[in-house]
Design a protein around this motif. Structure first.
Motif, PDB file in Angstrom:
ATOM      1  N   TRP A   1       0.920  -1.010   0.193  1.00 24.02           N
ATOM      2  CA  TRP A   1       0.224   0.035  -0.660  1.00 24.02           C
ATOM      3  C   TRP A   1       0.916   1.256   0.382  1.00 24.02           C
ATOM      4  O   TRP A   1       2.356   1.374   0.763  1.00 24.02           O
ATOM      5  CB  TRP A   1      -0.516   0.108   0.698  1.00 24.02           C
ATOM      6  N   SER A   2       0.777   2.289  -1.299  1.00 25.07           N
ATOM      7  CA  SER A   2       1.707   3.623  -1.579  1.00 25.07           C
ATOM      8  C   SER A   2       0.595   4.281  -1.565  1.00 25.07           C
ATOM      9  O   SER A   2      -0.697   4.701  -1.912  1.00 25.07           O
ATOM     10  CB  SER A   2       2.956   2.518  -2.568  1.00 25.07           C
ATOM     11  N   PHE A   3       1.944   5.970  -1.919  1.00 24.72           N
ATOM     12  CA  PHE A   3       1.966   7.012  -2.520  1.00 24.72           C
ATOM     13  C   PHE A   3       2.464   6.983  -3.484  1.00 24.72           C
ATOM     14  O   PHE A   3       4.384   6.294  -3.023  1.00 24.72           O
ATOM     15  CB  PHE A   3       1.886   8.323  -1.164  1.00 24.72           C
ATOM     16  N   GLU A   4       2.204   7.331  -4.259  1.00 24.94           N
ATOM     17  CA  GLU A   4       3.148   6.802  -5.797  1.00 24.94           C
ATOM     18  C   GLU A   4       4.433   7.757  -5.028  1.00 24.94           C
ATOM     19  O   GLU A   4       5.404   8.556  -5.567  1.00 24.94           O
ATOM     20  CB  GLU A   4       2.935   7.828  -6.901  1.00 24.94           C
ATOM     21  N   GLY A   5       4.116   9.149  -4.775  1.00 25.49           N
ATOM     22  CA  GLY A   5       5.260  10.158  -4.167  1.00 25.49           C
ATOM     23  C   GLY A   5       6.165   9.693  -3.313  1.00 25.49           C
ATOM     24  O   GLY A   5       7.158  11.331  -2.385  1.00 25.49           O
ATOM     25  N   SER A   6       5.615   9.223  -2.389  1.00 24.52           N
ATOM     26  CA  SER A   6       6.253   8.954  -1.497  1.00 24.52           C
ATOM     27  C   SER A   6       8.219   8.723  -1.439  1.00 24.52           C
ATOM     28  O   SER A   6       8.030   7.600  -1.688  1.00 24.52           O
ATOM     29  CB  SER A   6       5.704   7.819  -0.578  1.00 24.52           C
ATOM     30  N   PRO A   7       8.760   9.397  -0.325  1.00 24.01           N
ATOM     31  CA  PRO A   7      10.045   8.799  -0.579  1.00 24.01           C
ATOM     32  C   PRO A   7      10.005   7.199   0.332  1.00 24.01           C
ATOM     33  O   PRO A   7      11.447   6.436   0.012  1.00 24.01           O
ATOM     34  CB  PRO A   7      10.973   9.922  -0.391  1.00 24.01           C
ATOM     35  N   PHE A   8       9.335   7.584   1.053  1.00 23.88           N
ATOM     36  CA  PHE A   8       9.897   5.399   1.894  1.00 23.88           C
ATOM     37  C   PHE A   8       9.409   5.016   1.365  1.00 23.88           C
ATOM     38  O   PHE A   8       9.950   3.782   1.011  1.00 23.88           O
ATOM     39  CB  PHE A   8       9.094   5.533   3.122  1.00 23.88           C
ATOM     40  N   CYS A   9       7.892   5.164   0.667  1.00 21.27           N
ATOM     41  CA  CYS A   9       7.636   3.609  -0.058  1.00 21.27           C
ATOM     42  C   CYS A   9       8.277   3.543  -1.565  1.00 21.27           C
ATOM     43  O   CYS A   9       8.413   2.443  -1.679  1.00 21.27           O
ATOM     44  CB  CYS A   9       5.796   4.256  -0.749  1.00 21.27           C
ATOM     45  N   ARG A  10       9.089   3.952  -2.394  1.00 20.49           N
ATOM     46  CA  ARG A  10      10.095   4.323  -3.384  1.00 20.49           C
ATOM     47  C   ARG A  10      11.278   3.780  -2.857  1.00 20.49           C
ATOM     48  O   ARG A  10      10.977   1.927  -3.948  1.00 20.49           O
ATOM     49  CB  ARG A  10      10.180   5.421  -3.934  1.00 20.49           C
ATOM     50  N   VAL A  11      11.325   3.448  -1.876  1.00 18.18           N
ATOM     51  CA  VAL A  11      12.598   2.607  -1.290  1.00 18.18           C
ATOM     52  C   VAL A  11      12.641   1.019  -1.281  1.00 18.18           C
ATOM     53  O   VAL A  11      13.006   0.163  -1.663  1.00 18.18           O
ATOM     54  CB  VAL A  11      13.381   3.353   0.170  1.00 18.18           C
ATOM     55  N   VAL A  12      10.879   0.959  -0.500  1.00 20.10           N
ATOM     56  CA  VAL A  12      10.499  -0.185  -1.011  1.00 20.10           C
ATOM     57  C   VAL A  12       9.976  -0.973  -1.318  1.00 20.10           C
ATOM     58  O   VAL A  12      10.453  -1.778  -2.585  1.00 20.10           O
ATOM     59  CB  VAL A  12       9.302  -0.573   0.063  1.00 20.10           C
ATOM     60  N   ARG A  13       8.991   0.228  -3.204  1.00 18.84           N
ATOM     61  CA  ARG A  13       9.236  -0.605  -4.465  1.00 18.84           C
ATOM     62  C   ARG A  13      10.068  -1.563  -5.130  1.00 18.84           C
ATOM     63  O   ARG A  13      10.076  -2.153  -5.177  1.00 18.84           O
ATOM     64  CB  ARG A  13       8.928   0.666  -5.174  1.00 18.84           C
TER      65      ARG A  13
ATOM     66  N   LYS B   1      -9.573   3.983  -1.854  1.00 22.31           N
ATOM     67  CA  LYS B   1      -8.745   2.684  -1.253  1.00 22.31           C
ATOM     68  C   LYS B   1      -8.149   3.330   0.174  1.00 22.31           C
ATOM     69  O   LYS B   1      -7.702   2.457   1.268  1.00 22.31           O
ATOM     70  CB  LYS B   1      -7.841   2.305  -2.234  1.00 22.31           C
ATOM     71  N   ARG B   2      -8.164   3.896   0.953  1.00 22.06           N
ATOM     72  CA  ARG B   2      -7.166   4.963   1.951  1.00 22.06           C
ATOM     73  C   ARG B   2      -8.196   4.603   2.824  1.00 22.06           C
ATOM     74  O   ARG B   2      -7.516   3.775   4.308  1.00 22.06           O
ATOM     75  CB  ARG B   2      -7.290   6.425   1.843  1.00 22.06           C
ATOM     76  N   GLU B   3      -9.925   4.348   2.866  1.00 17.71           N
ATOM     77  CA  GLU B   3     -10.574   3.927   3.894  1.00 17.71           C
ATOM     78  C   GLU B   3     -10.502   2.716   4.239  1.00 17.71           C
ATOM     79  O   GLU B   3     -10.487   1.932   5.413  1.00 17.71           O
ATOM     80  CB  GLU B   3     -11.912   3.822   3.938  1.00 17.71           C
ATOM     81  N   ALA B   4      -9.859   1.465   2.781  1.00 20.48           N
ATOM     82  CA  ALA B   4      -9.748   0.281   3.409  1.00 20.48           C
ATOM     83  C   ALA B   4      -8.614  -0.003   4.333  1.00 20.48           C
ATOM     84  O   ALA B   4      -8.226  -1.048   4.546  1.00 20.48           O
ATOM     85  CB  ALA B   4      -9.446  -0.291   2.187  1.00 20.48           C
ATOM     86  N   LEU B   5      -7.491   0.995   4.065  1.00 17.72           N
ATOM     87  CA  LEU B   5      -6.479   0.817   4.532  1.00 17.72           C
ATOM     88  C   LEU B   5      -6.197   0.659   6.148  1.00 17.72           C
ATOM     89  O   LEU B   5      -5.633   0.519   7.094  1.00 17.72           O
ATOM     90  CB  LEU B   5      -4.807   1.813   3.807  1.00 17.72           C
ATOM     91  N   LYS B   6      -7.008   2.123   5.845  1.00 15.51           N
ATOM     92  CA  LYS B   6      -7.503   2.647   7.703  1.00 15.51           C
ATOM     93  C   LYS B   6      -8.327   1.368   8.542  1.00 15.51           C
ATOM     94  O   LYS B   6      -8.005   1.799   9.299  1.00 15.51           O
ATOM     95  CB  LYS B   6      -8.258   3.457   7.578  1.00 15.51           C
ATOM     96  N   GLU B   7      -9.097   1.150   7.275  1.00 18.04           N
ATOM     97  CA  GLU B   7      -9.614   0.206   8.255  1.00 18.04           C
ATOM     98  C   GLU B   7      -8.809  -1.766   9.065  1.00 18.04           C
ATOM     99  O   GLU B   7      -9.187  -1.853   9.723  1.00 18.04           O
ATOM    100  CB  GLU B   7     -11.062  -1.032   6.978  1.00 18.04           C
ATOM    101  N   MET B   8      -7.877  -2.160   7.491  1.00 15.56           N
ATOM    102  CA  MET B   8      -6.924  -3.110   7.710  1.00 15.56           C
ATOM    103  C   MET B   8      -5.738  -2.378   8.986  1.00 15.56           C
ATOM    104  O   MET B   8      -5.428  -3.144   9.759  1.00 15.56           O
ATOM    105  CB  MET B   8      -6.385  -3.353   6.351  1.00 15.56           C
ATOM    106  N   ALA B   9      -5.323  -1.138   9.413  1.00 14.61           N
ATOM    107  CA  ALA B   9      -4.050  -1.471   9.473  1.00 14.61           C
ATOM    108  C   ALA B   9      -4.328  -0.076  10.806  1.00 14.61           C
ATOM    109  O   ALA B   9      -3.459   0.129  11.727  1.00 14.61           O
ATOM    110  CB  ALA B   9      -3.493  -0.331   8.624  1.00 14.61           C
ATOM    111  N   GLY B  10      -5.870   0.139  10.576  1.00 16.10           N
ATOM    112  CA  GLY B  10      -6.310   1.070  12.241  1.00 16.10           C
ATOM    113  C   GLY B  10      -5.095   2.681  11.675  1.00 16.10           C
ATOM    114  O   GLY B  10      -5.538   3.423  12.420  1.00 16.10           O
ATOM    115  N   ILE B  11      -4.800   3.016  10.420  1.00 19.18           N
ATOM    116  CA  ILE B  11      -4.274   4.224  10.327  1.00 19.18           C
ATOM    117  C   ILE B  11      -4.087   4.176   8.859  1.00 19.18           C
ATOM    118  O   ILE B  11      -3.486   3.224   8.248  1.00 19.18           O
ATOM    119  CB  ILE B  11      -3.259   4.125  11.196  1.00 19.18           C
ATOM    120  N   VAL B  12      -4.004   5.670   8.161  1.00 19.71           N
ATOM    121  CA  VAL B  12      -3.193   5.595   7.105  1.00 19.71           C
ATOM    122  C   VAL B  12      -2.202   6.153   6.790  1.00 19.71           C
ATOM    123  O   VAL B  12      -1.792   6.944   7.563  1.00 19.71           O
ATOM    124  CB  VAL B  12      -4.171   6.658   6.630  1.00 19.71           C
TER     125      VAL B  12
END
Length: 140
Positions: free
Chosen positions: A20-32, A53-64
């Motif tokens: 689960w990712s944001f396209e512009g996130s440098p943290f996500c880029r490193v993982v990708r 899909k943000r709400e689905a992530l929040k329901e699953m992880a408890g946080i966005v």
């Protein structure tokens, strides 16, 4: 970037991992990038502002919060970039044992688990919880 892949990578797992990712996130880029270097089959779910899909992530992880990794092969879910990178290297990196659908790495049992519970609070009155509708999308 040149891949770190090679003949000492384990075979791909039975199921792709999900990031689960944001396209512009440098943290996500490193993982990708790490998943690509490890030649790891994966799918990416983008949860940018305004995404349903943000709400689905929040329901699953408890946080966005991203990156958020789910591995159906081991049942592991991670939030923090450093933890995700360490997990990917140990589980799918050079020299790692092949991971099957019913296989979990023994070191995973020793890892701490984190449960996140959060409540929105009005900064002017800490005794008054906020509702999500009290926050505009620009506050995210």
């Amino acid at each position: 970037k040149g891949g770190k892949g090679g003949s000492n990578l384990p075979p791909p797992p039975p199921q792709p991992v999900t990031l689960w990712s944001f396209e512009g996130s440098p943290f996500c880029r490193v993982v990708r990038e790490r998943m690509t270097e490890l030649e790891l089959p994966h799918k990416i779910i983008t949860v940018a502002r305004g995404s349903s899909k943000r709400e689905a992530l929040k329901e699953m992880a408890g946080i966005v919060q991203v990156p958020y990794l789910e591995d159906p092969n081991t049942g592991i879910r991670w939030l923090e970039t450093a933890d995700i990178l360490s997990y990917l290297d140990r589980t799918y990196g050079p020299g790692a044992e092949p991971v099957g659908a019913a296989t979990a790495e023994p070191w995973i049992d020793d890892m701490p688990t984190v449960s996140v519970q959060a409540e929105l609070v009005d900064p002017l009155d800490a005794n008054t919880p906020l509702n999500e509708e009290d926050i505009s999308p620009s506050d995210y």
